[in-house]
Write a protein that holds these residues in place. Sequence first.
Motif, short mmCIF file in Angstrom:
data_model
loop_
_atom_site.label_atom_id
_atom_site.label_comp_id
_atom_site.label_asym_id
_atom_site.label_seq_id
_atom_site.Cartn_x
_atom_site.Cartn_y
_atom_site.Cartn_z
N VAL A 59 -131.60 -0.64 -57.40
CA VAL A 59 -130.36 -0.93 -56.69
C VAL A 59 -130.48 -0.60 -55.20
CG1 VAL A 59 -127.91 -0.36 -56.50
CG2 VAL A 59 -128.92 -0.80 -58.76
N PRO A 60 -131.03 0.56 -54.81
CA PRO A 60 -131.20 0.80 -53.37
C PRO A 60 -132.06 -0.26 -52.67
CG PRO A 60 -131.42 2.86 -54.56
CD PRO A 60 -131.36 1.77 -55.59
N LEU A 61 -133.12 -0.74 -53.32
CA LEU A 61 -133.93 -1.79 -52.72
C LEU A 61 -133.14 -3.08 -52.55
CD1 LEU A 61 -137.42 -1.46 -54.47
CD2 LEU A 61 -136.98 -1.32 -52.01
N LEU A 62 -132.40 -3.47 -53.58
CA LEU A 62 -131.61 -4.69 -53.52
C LEU A 62 -130.55 -4.60 -52.43
CD1 LEU A 62 -131.30 -5.14 -57.37
CD2 LEU A 62 -132.33 -6.84 -55.85
N ALA A 66 -130.33 -6.80 -49.00
CA ALA A 66 -129.11 -7.56 -48.69
C ALA A 66 -128.60 -7.21 -47.30
CB ALA A 66 -128.04 -7.28 -49.74
N ALA A 67 -128.68 -5.93 -46.93
CA ALA A 67 -128.25 -5.53 -45.58
C ALA A 67 -129.13 -6.16 -44.51
CB ALA A 67 -128.28 -4.00 -45.47
N ARG A 68 -130.43 -6.26 -44.76
CA ARG A 68 -131.32 -6.93 -43.81
C ARG A 68 -130.99 -8.41 -43.70
NH1 ARG A 68 -133.66 -6.92 -40.28
NH2 ARG A 68 -135.80 -7.53 -40.73
N CYS A 69 -130.61 -9.01 -44.83
CA CYS A 69 -130.21 -10.42 -44.79
C CYS A 69 -128.99 -10.60 -43.89
CB CYS A 69 -129.90 -10.92 -46.20
SG CYS A 69 -131.34 -11.22 -47.23
N PRO A 74 -126.82 -15.50 -38.62
CA PRO A 74 -126.95 -16.87 -39.14
C PRO A 74 -128.20 -17.60 -38.68
CG PRO A 74 -125.53 -16.87 -37.22
CD PRO A 74 -125.97 -15.44 -37.41
N GLY A 75 -129.09 -16.93 -37.95
CA GLY A 75 -130.27 -17.62 -37.45
C GLY A 75 -131.29 -17.96 -38.52
N ASP A 76 -131.16 -17.35 -39.68
CA ASP A 76 -132.09 -17.58 -40.78
C ASP A 76 -131.32 -18.24 -41.93
OD1 ASP A 76 -133.70 -17.39 -43.05
OD2 ASP A 76 -134.56 -15.46 -42.46
N PRO A 77 -131.56 -19.51 -42.22
CA PRO A 77 -130.76 -20.19 -43.25
C PRO A 77 -130.98 -19.67 -44.65
CG PRO A 77 -132.53 -21.61 -42.47
CD PRO A 77 -132.51 -20.42 -41.57
N ALA A 78 -132.08 -18.94 -44.89
CA ALA A 78 -132.29 -18.35 -46.22
C ALA A 78 -131.52 -17.06 -46.40
CB ALA A 78 -133.78 -18.10 -46.44
N ALA A 79 -131.11 -16.42 -45.31
CA ALA A 79 -130.54 -15.08 -45.38
C ALA A 79 -129.24 -15.04 -46.17
CB ALA A 79 -130.33 -14.53 -43.98
N GLY A 80 -128.37 -16.03 -45.96
CA GLY A 80 -127.08 -16.02 -46.65
C GLY A 80 -127.21 -16.10 -48.17
N PRO A 81 -127.84 -17.18 -48.69
CA PRO A 81 -127.98 -17.27 -50.15
C PRO A 81 -128.82 -16.16 -50.74
CG PRO A 81 -129.16 -19.07 -49.04
CD PRO A 81 -128.31 -18.41 -48.01
N LEU A 82 -129.84 -15.71 -50.03
CA LEU A 82 -130.66 -14.61 -50.53
C LEU A 82 -129.84 -13.32 -50.62
CD1 LEU A 82 -133.34 -13.34 -51.38
CD2 LEU A 82 -133.92 -13.10 -48.94
N GLY A 83 -129.07 -13.03 -49.58
CA GLY A 83 -128.26 -11.82 -49.59
C GLY A 83 -127.22 -11.82 -50.70
N HIS A 136 -139.87 -4.41 -42.17
CA HIS A 136 -140.80 -4.80 -41.10
C HIS A 136 -141.31 -6.23 -41.21
CE1 HIS A 136 -140.67 -0.71 -39.68
NE2 HIS A 136 -141.01 -0.27 -40.89
N HIS A 137 -140.92 -6.95 -42.26
CA HIS A 137 -141.29 -8.36 -42.34
C HIS A 137 -140.05 -9.19 -42.69
CE1 HIS A 137 -143.72 -11.87 -42.55
NE2 HIS A 137 -143.40 -12.09 -43.81
N HIS A 138 -139.78 -9.37 -43.97
CA HIS A 138 -138.62 -10.17 -44.37
C HIS A 138 -138.20 -9.76 -45.78
CE1 HIS A 138 -136.04 -13.62 -45.33
NE2 HIS A 138 -136.01 -13.87 -44.02
N PRO A 139 -136.89 -9.65 -46.04
CA PRO A 139 -136.43 -9.20 -47.36
C PRO A 139 -136.79 -10.14 -48.51
CG PRO A 139 -134.57 -9.88 -45.99
CD PRO A 139 -135.76 -9.81 -45.09
#
Length: 247
Positions: A59-62, A66-69, A74-83, A136-139
């Motif tokens: 749960v802490p990882l998830l 989600a917070a990184r997303c 909005p600059g990353d179109p994957a961030a919304g659905p992934l989060g 340091h990279h991407h969630p």
Amino acid sequence: MTDPRFSADPRFSAELRATLALAAPAVRAASAALWRPSGLRARYLGYLGAMHALLRASVPLLELAAARCAELAPGDPAAGPLGRYLLRHAEEERGHDDWLLADLAVAGGDPAAALAAVPPAAVAAMAGAQYYWIEHHHPVALLGYLAVLEGNAPAPGLAQRLAAGTALPAAAFRTVRDHALLDTGHLAELDGLLDRLPLGRDRRTAVRVSALHTARELARLFHELAADHRPVFPLAPVPAPVPGGPP
């Protein structure tokens, strides 16, 4: 013109599964060694403690991912659905680490000792790498971790086989029994997400790297648990006899 950094691939989940098939023999061999009949009860206690150490990070990882997303949108179109997926999955996983402690207590182990024990290095390697990649990279790298753990869920019937081999009560196998059912649905949902997220080649590579790393460390963890014939986590303390009472 489509930005190649943000393209979806409807074949990605199948390609990831094919990549993980290369690591599957090592994971299966380690799992078979872990569940061999001789000394099974002690190894099952060790498994419960190690899985608790791993699942309490879920749960802490998830939530961190989600917070990184949220920071990337909005600059990353994957961030919304992934989060949104990550937050929903965090609620589905919440409390499952407590199931493992309850199973451990029913099996005769000591939950306090499991909480105090230093987690296995393979557990730290699996979960710790995810913290690094998230920050340091991407969630999206966390999806590779989830693909391995949910793709290697307990097999249907394992709880019954373990109960027969350890002579422990059925209540000691709740987590094994329930995850055999739950993770099949979770894996199908994850596959759908992987196929429709606009990730691009580089981020799909991050998912693959995370998945292969997780598979390697999961096999290492199972081998270490299988090789250790000592009870990895102490049994629950036996109450001292009452003076004048029965011996």
